[in-house]
Enzyme design. Structure first.
Site, PDB file in Angstrom:
ATOM      1  N   ASN A 101      13.399   6.020  20.414  1.00  0.00           N
ATOM      2  CA  ASN A 101      13.246   4.257  20.571  1.00  0.00           C
ATOM      3  C   ASN A 101      11.365   4.269  19.994  1.00  0.00           C
ATOM      4  O   ASN A 101      10.990   4.000  19.735  1.00  0.00           O
ATOM      5  CB  ASN A 101      13.042   3.969  21.414  1.00  0.00           C
ATOM      6  CG  ASN A 101      13.004   4.311  23.270  1.00  0.00           C
ATOM      7  OD1 ASN A 101      13.895   5.217  23.409  1.00  0.00           O
ATOM      8  ND2 ASN A 101      11.923   3.955  23.392  1.00  0.00           N
ATOM      9  N   SER A 114      13.046   4.204  28.698  1.00  0.00           N
ATOM     10  CA  SER A 114      11.877   4.758  28.256  1.00  0.00           C
ATOM     11  C   SER A 114      11.114   3.301  26.937  1.00  0.00           C
ATOM     12  O   SER A 114      10.425   2.549  26.890  1.00  0.00           O
ATOM     13  CB  SER A 114      11.216   5.601  26.838  1.00  0.00           C
ATOM     14  OG  SER A 114      12.717   5.372  25.974  1.00  0.00           O
ATOM     15  N   GLY A 115      12.363   2.095  26.548  1.00  0.00           N
ATOM     16  CA  GLY A 115      12.214   0.887  26.134  1.00  0.00           C
ATOM     17  C   GLY A 115      11.176   0.098  27.119  1.00  0.00           C
ATOM     18  O   GLY A 115      10.945  -0.369  26.709  1.00  0.00           O
ATOM     19  N   CYS A 165      12.673  -2.180  19.062  1.00  0.00           N
ATOM     20  CA  CYS A 165      13.130  -0.760  18.071  1.00  0.00           C
ATOM     21  C   CYS A 165      14.518  -0.787  17.962  1.00  0.00           C
ATOM     22  O   CYS A 165      14.919  -0.555  17.132  1.00  0.00           O
ATOM     23  CB  CYS A 165      13.351   0.213  19.701  1.00  0.00           C
ATOM     24  SG  CYS A 165      12.893  -1.030  21.282  1.00  0.00           S
ATOM     25  N   SER A 185      -8.201   2.767  32.289  1.00  0.00           N
ATOM     26  CA  SER A 185      -7.613   4.483  31.051  1.00  0.00           C
ATOM     27  C   SER A 185      -8.860   4.623  31.229  1.00  0.00           C
ATOM     28  O   SER A 185      -9.071   6.150  30.354  1.00  0.00           O
ATOM     29  CB  SER A 185      -6.858   5.091  30.370  1.00  0.00           C
ATOM     30  OG  SER A 185      -5.715   3.812  31.010  1.00  0.00           O
ATOM     31  N   LYS A 243      16.161 -11.503  19.038  1.00  0.00           N
ATOM     32  CA  LYS A 243      15.534 -10.408  18.675  1.00  0.00           C
ATOM     33  C   LYS A 243      15.720  -9.125  17.182  1.00  0.00           C
ATOM     34  O   LYS A 243      15.563  -9.858  16.211  1.00  0.00           O
ATOM     35  CB  LYS A 243      14.283  -9.869  19.362  1.00  0.00           C
ATOM     36  CG  LYS A 243      13.564  -9.995  20.036  1.00  0.00           C
ATOM     37  CD  LYS A 243      11.828  -8.807  20.794  1.00  0.00           C
ATOM     38  CE  LYS A 243      12.749  -8.911  21.606  1.00  0.00           C
ATOM     39  NZ  LYS A 243      12.022  -7.633  22.408  1.00  0.00           N
ATOM     40  N   ARG A 298       5.985 -10.865  15.107  1.00  0.00           N
ATOM     41  CA  ARG A 298       6.940 -10.762  14.125  1.00  0.00           C
ATOM     42  C   ARG A 298       7.910 -11.751  13.458  1.00  0.00           C
ATOM     43  O   ARG A 298       8.016 -11.531  11.908  1.00  0.00           O
ATOM     44  CB  ARG A 298       8.294 -10.088  15.716  1.00  0.00           C
ATOM     45  CG  ARG A 298       7.593  -9.143  15.257  1.00  0.00           C
ATOM     46  CD  ARG A 298       9.165  -7.796  16.363  1.00  0.00           C
ATOM     47  NE  ARG A 298       8.701  -6.530  17.421  1.00  0.00           N
ATOM     48  CZ  ARG A 298       9.027  -6.547  18.109  1.00  0.00           C
ATOM     49  NH1 ARG A 298       9.773  -7.041  18.706  1.00  0.00           N
ATOM     50  NH2 ARG A 298       8.717  -5.092  18.185  1.00  0.00           N
ATOM     51  N   GLY A 313      -0.122   4.423  26.958  1.00  0.00           N
ATOM     52  CA  GLY A 313       1.047   4.210  27.174  1.00  0.00           C
ATOM     53  C   GLY A 313       2.069   5.034  25.950  1.00  0.00           C
ATOM     54  O   GLY A 313       1.618   6.331  25.707  1.00  0.00           O
ATOM     55  N   ARG A 332      21.244  -1.907  29.115  1.00  0.00           N
ATOM     56  CA  ARG A 332      20.002  -1.019  29.443  1.00  0.00           C
ATOM     57  C   ARG A 332      21.016  -0.400  30.014  1.00  0.00           C
ATOM     58  O   ARG A 332      21.554  -0.217  31.181  1.00  0.00           O
ATOM     59  CB  ARG A 332      18.695  -1.870  30.389  1.00  0.00           C
ATOM     60  CG  ARG A 332      17.767  -0.038  31.118  1.00  0.00           C
ATOM     61  CD  ARG A 332      16.813  -0.310  29.851  1.00  0.00           C
ATOM     62  NE  ARG A 332      16.050  -1.528  29.682  1.00  0.00           N
ATOM     63  CZ  ARG A 332      15.242  -1.589  28.020  1.00  0.00           C
ATOM     64  NH1 ARG A 332      15.655  -0.472  27.259  1.00  0.00           N
ATOM     65  NH2 ARG A 332      14.965  -2.515  28.645  1.00  0.00           N
ATOM     66  N   HIS A 381      18.036   5.220  21.900  1.00  0.00           N
ATOM     67  CA  HIS A 381      18.651   4.119  22.252  1.00  0.00           C
ATOM     68  C   HIS A 381      19.685   4.441  21.254  1.00  0.00           C
ATOM     69  O   HIS A 381      19.605   4.817  20.289  1.00  0.00           O
ATOM     70  CB  HIS A 381      18.486   2.375  21.251  1.00  0.00           C
ATOM     71  CG  HIS A 381      17.167   2.616  22.166  1.00  0.00           C
ATOM     72  ND1 HIS A 381      16.950   2.722  23.334  1.00  0.00           N
ATOM     73  CD2 HIS A 381      16.327   1.227  21.874  1.00  0.00           C
ATOM     74  CE1 HIS A 381      15.467   1.892  24.265  1.00  0.00           C
ATOM     75  NE2 HIS A 381      15.491   1.220  22.977  1.00  0.00           N
TER      76      HIS A 381
HETATM   77  N1  LIG Z   1       8.413   1.534  24.728  1.00  0.00           N
HETATM   78  C1  LIG Z   1       9.277   1.457  23.669  1.00  0.00           C
HETATM   79  O1  LIG Z   1      10.548   1.423  22.747  1.00  0.00           O
HETATM   80  C2  LIG Z   1       9.108   0.028  22.373  1.00  0.00           C
HETATM   81  C3  LIG Z   1       9.416   0.581  21.192  1.00  0.00           C
HETATM   82  C4  LIG Z   1       9.045  -0.852  20.185  1.00  0.00           C
HETATM   83  C5  LIG Z   1       7.996  -1.659  20.384  1.00  0.00           C
HETATM   84  N2  LIG Z   1       7.589  -1.662  22.082  1.00  0.00           N
HETATM   85  C6  LIG Z   1       6.075  -2.401  22.155  1.00  0.00           C
HETATM   86  O2  LIG Z   1       4.900  -1.614  22.086  1.00  0.00           O
HETATM   87  C7  LIG Z   1       3.845  -1.757  23.555  1.00  0.00           C
HETATM   88  C8  LIG Z   1       3.483  -0.703  24.140  1.00  0.00           C
HETATM   89  O3  LIG Z   1       5.424  -0.297  24.979  1.00  0.00           O
HETATM   90  P1  LIG Z   1       5.303   0.362  25.783  1.00  0.00           P
HETATM   91  O4  LIG Z   1       6.097   1.003  25.413  1.00  0.00           O
HETATM   92  O5  LIG Z   1       3.894   1.808  25.061  1.00  0.00           O
HETATM   93  O6  LIG Z   1       4.098   0.238  27.169  1.00  0.00           O
HETATM   94  P2  LIG Z   1       3.495   0.626  27.596  1.00  0.00           P
HETATM   95  O7  LIG Z   1       3.764   2.391  28.771  1.00  0.00           O
HETATM   96  O8  LIG Z   1       3.652  -0.037  29.346  1.00  0.00           O
HETATM   97  O9  LIG Z   1       1.961   1.300  27.341  1.00  0.00           O
HETATM   98  C9  LIG Z   1       1.164  -0.413  27.753  1.00  0.00           C
HETATM   99  C10 LIG Z   1      -0.381   0.099  27.359  1.00  0.00           C
HETATM  100  O10 LIG Z   1      -1.052  -1.011  26.608  1.00  0.00           O
HETATM  101  C11 LIG Z   1      -2.298  -0.597  27.373  1.00  0.00           C
HETATM  102  N3  LIG Z   1      -2.978  -2.141  27.607  1.00  0.00           N
HETATM  103  C12 LIG Z   1      -2.471  -3.002  28.514  1.00  0.00           C
HETATM  104  N4  LIG Z   1      -3.186  -3.654  28.730  1.00  0.00           N
HETATM  105  C13 LIG Z   1      -4.358  -3.944  28.374  1.00  0.00           C
HETATM  106  C14 LIG Z   1      -5.638  -4.331  28.129  1.00  0.00           C
HETATM  107  N5  LIG Z   1      -6.160  -5.154  28.624  1.00  0.00           N
HETATM  108  N6  LIG Z   1      -6.275  -3.798  26.923  1.00  0.00           N
HETATM  109  C15 LIG Z   1      -6.261  -2.815  26.423  1.00  0.00           C
HETATM  110  N7  LIG Z   1      -4.990  -1.699  26.913  1.00  0.00           N
HETATM  111  C16 LIG Z   1      -3.960  -2.368  27.384  1.00  0.00           C
HETATM  112  C17 LIG Z   1      -2.189   0.032  28.423  1.00  0.00           C
HETATM  113  O11 LIG Z   1      -3.314   0.869  29.217  1.00  0.00           O
HETATM  114  P3  LIG Z   1      -3.298   1.531  30.439  1.00  0.00           P
HETATM  115  O12 LIG Z   1      -2.065   1.936  30.834  1.00  0.00           O
HETATM  116  O13 LIG Z   1      -4.846   1.202  30.938  1.00  0.00           O
HETATM  117  O14 LIG Z   1      -2.484  -0.034  31.075  1.00  0.00           O
HETATM  118  C18 LIG Z   1      -1.093   1.085  28.118  1.00  0.00           C
HETATM  119  O15 LIG Z   1      -1.646   2.430  27.000  1.00  0.00           O
HETATM  120  C19 LIG Z   1       4.473  -2.807  24.119  1.00  0.00           C
HETATM  121  O16 LIG Z   1       3.923  -4.538  23.233  1.00  0.00           O
HETATM  122  C20 LIG Z   1       6.231  -3.040  24.183  1.00  0.00           C
HETATM  123  O17 LIG Z   1       7.078  -4.303  23.554  1.00  0.00           O
HETATM  124  C21 LIG Z   1       7.791  -0.488  22.572  1.00  0.00           C
END
Ligand SMILES: NC(=O)c1ccc[n+]([C@@H]2O[C@H](COP(=O)([O-])OP(=O)(O)OC[C@H]3O[C@@H](n4cnc5c(N)ncnc54)[C@H](OP(=O)(O)O)[C@@H]3O)[C@@H](O)[C@H]2O)c1
Length: 337
Positions: free
Chosen positions: A316, A158-159, A128, A38, A212, A97, A10, A234, A241
């Protein structure tokens, strides 16, 4: 030291790999997990290609630290079982959280909650936009006390993870060819647009990203009654951010006192120049794990005031997610920051 990243493919997971690579944890043996989609993907860590494995709880037996970044419902499903089999889970989602039993940690603010060699547990990484704001609020709260916080955010795509990045990239390309764009990740097109709300709305008109920011800020700062008024927007940038933060302090201060508080604070890079060219922006801070504060000023026309406003920008995916999680891991492993 055995460490697993769950959600390694991700947007956040990939940054976690980079942050671990640059961390003071030199003896990390890393395993990478994601969904079955993956399985077999390759990601480089410290000059070795690591193969991504399909997640199973069983496969993580014996791994003391799990960086979890695979969404809230997935974390709800598996994190307790991981703790039961001996792992400490540092979770990026919103799942734990606000759980009263779970520490919600930003090391610069409440890192004292982290105890070296403590028993397996879930530790929550905050949202974030909250992380970067509380890093900046901490020195103000310590020196002057906080009465009220008001914030308007400018949050990159990217959030929303990989799907947000793909959506903006696809829409920009289509727009350049004068084609129509069909929104998928968001309710309206994000290219050349601003979306004045993030995540679902409650019945009083607040969206979940705003809620949040209120709840998590209070919990992390140990100020359960702090008034926080957030507006989350957004914007069509890929990374970082920005936040325009207004605070009412418990006492009147000068601009010099405010600057001094930020200058010596942990995790903050302060820009004191009043010009346009030196202002930190999403473009200049992408890839940096620190929080950038600038445009610090009092209410117009006052030499001393309890009202203060400043610009706050951070990546972020770095301090807002991966860097903070890796700093938590480092602290648990005894690394001093
Ligand atoms: N993006 C930000 O700025 C940010 C900041 C703070 C917190 N977060 C939090 O961090 C988490 C990840 O966010 P992200 O932005 O990285 O999302 P993302 O780009 O959509 O990535 C999601 C990840 O989770 C994996 N995944 C989904 N379903 C799964 C399953 N059943 N078993 C194992 N792995 C699984 C995906 O694997 P595949 O690639 O194989 O689908 C991918 O590696 C979320 O909870 C989000 O709210 C994000």
């Amino acid at each position: 030291m055995n460490v697993a990243i769950v959600g390694a493919t991700g947007a956040v997971g990939r940054e976690m790999v980079r942050d671990l690579e640059e961390s003071k944890l030199t003896d990390v043996k890393l395993r990478l997990f994601a969904s079955p989609r993956s399985k077999g993907a390759k990601i480089s860590f410290r000059d070795h290609m690591h193969e991504v494995e399909a997640y199973s709880t069983e496969a993580l037996k014996g791994i003391p630290y799990v960086l979890m970044s695979a969404g809230g419902s997935f974390s709800k499903e598996v994190s307790r079982a991981l703790v039961a089999q001996g792992s400490t889970v540092i979770d990026n989602s919103s799942a734990w959280r606000m759980d009263p039993e779970t520490a919600l940690v930003v090391p610069e603010v409440n890192g004292d909650l982290l105890v070296k060699n403590s028993k397996p547990q879930i530790i929550a990484n905050p949202n974030c936009s909250t992380i970067q704001m509380v890093v900046a609020l901490k020195p103000l709260a310590d020196r002057f006390g906080l009465d009220l916080v008001q914030v308007a955010t400018y949050q990159s795509v990217s959030g929303t993870g990989q799907k947000g990045i793909a959506e903006l990239a696809g829409q920009l390309e289509a727009k350049m060819k004068f084609q129509d764009v069909e929104p998928k990740a968001y309710a309206q097109p994000i290219a050349f647009n601003l979306l004045p709300g993030i995540d679902v709305f409650d019945t009083d008109g607040h969206c979940y990203e705003e809620i949040k920011m209120v709840q998590e800020t209070r919990k992390i700062m140990g100020l359960p009654n702090l008034d926080v008024f957030a507006a989350t927007v957004r914007v069509p940038t890929f990374h970082c951010h920005g936040e325009m933060v207004t605070v009412k302090l418990k006492k009147s201060i000068t601009r010099a006192e405010a600057l001094d508080a930020f200058r010596t604070a942990k995790g903050i890079v302060l820009n004191e120049k009043d010009d346009h060219a030196s202002q930190p922006t999403p473009r200049t801070v992408t890839g940096d794990g620190r929080v950038f504060v600038s445009r610090v000023r009092l209410q117009y026309g006052h030499n001393s005031s309890p009202w203060l406003q400043f610009w706050n920008v951070a990546d972020n995916l770095k301090k807002g997610a991966a860097t903070n999680a890796v700093q938590i891991l480092e602290t648990l492993a005894g690394v001093k920051h």
